[in-house]
Design an enzyme around this catalytic site. Sequence first.
Site, PDB file in Angstrom:
ATOM      1  N   ASP A   1      20.341  14.657  62.996  1.00  0.00           N
ATOM      2  CA  ASP A   1      21.598  14.825  63.735  1.00  0.00           C
ATOM      3  C   ASP A   1      22.702  15.314  62.801  1.00  0.00           C
ATOM      4  OD1 ASP A   1      23.297  14.778  65.862  1.00  0.00           O
ATOM      5  OD2 ASP A   1      23.562  12.610  65.908  1.00  0.00           O
TER       6      ASP A   1
ATOM      7  N   ASN B   1      18.416  18.044  75.594  1.00  0.00           N
ATOM      8  CA  ASN B   1      19.108  19.157  74.910  1.00  0.00           C
ATOM      9  C   ASN B   1      19.231  20.416  75.771  1.00  0.00           C
ATOM     10  OD1 ASN B   1      17.893  18.358  71.554  1.00  0.00           O
ATOM     11  ND2 ASN B   1      19.825  17.834  72.541  1.00  0.00           N
ATOM     12  N   TRP B   2      18.476  20.476  76.893  1.00  0.00           N
ATOM     13  CA  TRP B   2      18.630  21.630  77.808  1.00  0.00           C
ATOM     14  C   TRP B   2      20.047  21.708  78.365  1.00  0.00           C
ATOM     15  CZ3 TRP B   2      14.852  25.116  77.860  1.00  0.00           C
ATOM     16  CH2 TRP B   2      13.535  24.714  77.617  1.00  0.00           C
TER      17      TRP B   2
ATOM     18  N   ARG C   1      22.236   5.068  67.450  1.00  0.00           N
ATOM     19  CA  ARG C   1      21.532   5.233  68.731  1.00  0.00           C
ATOM     20  C   ARG C   1      20.092   5.638  68.473  1.00  0.00           C
ATOM     21  NH1 ARG C   1      26.266   7.839  70.401  1.00  0.00           N
ATOM     22  NH2 ARG C   1      25.520   9.867  69.704  1.00  0.00           N
TER      23      ARG C   1
HETATM   24  C1  FPP Z   1      21.290  17.731  66.206  1.00  0.00           C
HETATM   25  O1  FPP Z   1      22.481  18.240  65.687  1.00  0.00           O
HETATM   26  C2  FPP Z   1      20.204  18.643  66.004  1.00  0.00           C
HETATM   27  C3  FPP Z   1      19.490  19.250  67.001  1.00  0.00           C
HETATM   28  C4  FPP Z   1      19.730  19.035  68.420  1.00  0.00           C
HETATM   29  C5  FPP Z   1      18.438  20.197  66.717  1.00  0.00           C
HETATM   30  C6  FPP Z   1      17.650  19.936  65.476  1.00  0.00           C
HETATM   31  C7  FPP Z   1      17.086  21.229  65.115  1.00  0.00           C
HETATM   32  C8  FPP Z   1      16.927  21.700  63.862  1.00  0.00           C
HETATM   33  C9  FPP Z   1      17.205  20.941  62.641  1.00  0.00           C
HETATM   34  C10 FPP Z   1      16.449  23.090  63.676  1.00  0.00           C
HETATM   35  C11 FPP Z   1      15.124  23.435  64.301  1.00  0.00           C
HETATM   36  C12 FPP Z   1      14.032  22.506  63.971  1.00  0.00           C
HETATM   37  C13 FPP Z   1      12.836  22.851  63.455  1.00  0.00           C
HETATM   38  C14 FPP Z   1      11.783  21.824  63.326  1.00  0.00           C
HETATM   39  C15 FPP Z   1      12.529  24.188  62.975  1.00  0.00           C
HETATM   40  P1  FPP Z   1      23.707  18.413  66.669  1.00  0.00           P
HETATM   41  O2  FPP Z   1      23.754  19.838  67.091  1.00  0.00           O
HETATM   42  O3  FPP Z   1      23.624  17.447  67.802  1.00  0.00           O
HETATM   43  O4  FPP Z   1      24.883  18.058  65.711  1.00  0.00           O
HETATM   44  P2  FPP Z   1      26.274  17.394  66.136  1.00  0.00           P
HETATM   45  O5  FPP Z   1      25.966  16.038  66.710  1.00  0.00           O
HETATM   46  O6  FPP Z   1      27.021  17.334  64.851  1.00  0.00           O
HETATM   47  O7  FPP Z   1      26.897  18.313  67.154  1.00  0.00           O
END
Ligand code: FPP
Length: 284
Positions: free
Chosen positions: A34, A82-83, A209
């Site tokens: 995250d 996440n969609w 969480r």
């Molecule tokens: C959460 O950060 C991260 C994700 C929803 C996606 C995780 C994906 C990657 C690390 C890249 C792709 C993965 C692979 C295995 C190649 P957030 O966007 O929710 O961050 P925030 O809470 O700070 O907004």
Amino acid sequence: MKLLEALPPDGKDRGLALSLDPQRIPAHIAIIMDGNGRWAKRRGLPRFAGHRAGVQMVRSVVEDCSRLGVHALTLYAFSAENWKRPRPEVDMLWRLLRFYLRHELEDLQRNNIRLQSSGRVEALPQRVYEELRAVERATARNTGMCLNLAINYSSRNELVDAVNALVDQARIEGRLDSLVVDEEMISKRLYTAGLPEPDLLIRTSGEMRISNFLLWQIAYAELYVTDTLWPDFNREELLRAILEFQRRERRFGGIAETVTEPADLTVAADFPDEETEEIAVSSQ
Ligand code: FPP
């Protein structure tokens, strides 16, 4: 420990790696990655830049876990929720996943890593799905670490899928009326069947969480939450998380090994019944 071979002789990471107990490396580490968005925002960059930096960290954590002798590493790459993100961000995540799969295949093979996925992956865009399956097939015979990517994953969906699979099978075999489900039957139908249960669950960026991640499998996992954002979760952070894990005392619902049983039983035997009843009533 193969990791030591890859570390410079005088670096800080080497000192940390040397203080690990090689006999108690977690068999399965699960990570909620995250903080990509916040990492980008702090630098005045678009969210995409945070995800791209996150992929670099995936590469390094996968290699390090494999060198440490971890059996399974589960990464929460895309949740079923996440969609709900804006379409361009979702599309970008799929592009990054395809990029990762294409560029990492060689590295996975070199490190004898088997890639598998957990989640309703059939719902992924066709090209992503096909490339994922191709890498799964290409690495299926590797005998080293299992890299388990949770994609379009929801733990509640997983449990629903497991129960439905049991019901379907019983119906086909004509024994639905007498179906009685136990824990082992459910475990065997989870996406993670065959993997050890996670010993250590890491969550980056400080949120307290679980976010619908491996709810069944983490029953006895040690939880480690760090304020570090995922793109900054480097080798030092990983080693610190494992060191903290090794400091914890895992009891699995039992008692510490140092407590001697006979003394405890004596105390229990001396305890007056009326007091026991009083405590029982007052704690209701
Ligand atoms: C959460 O950060 C991260 C994700 C929803 C996606 C995780 C994906 C990657 C690390 C890249 C792709 C993965 C692979 C295995 C190649 P957030 O966007 O929710 O961050 P925030 O809470 O700070 O907004």
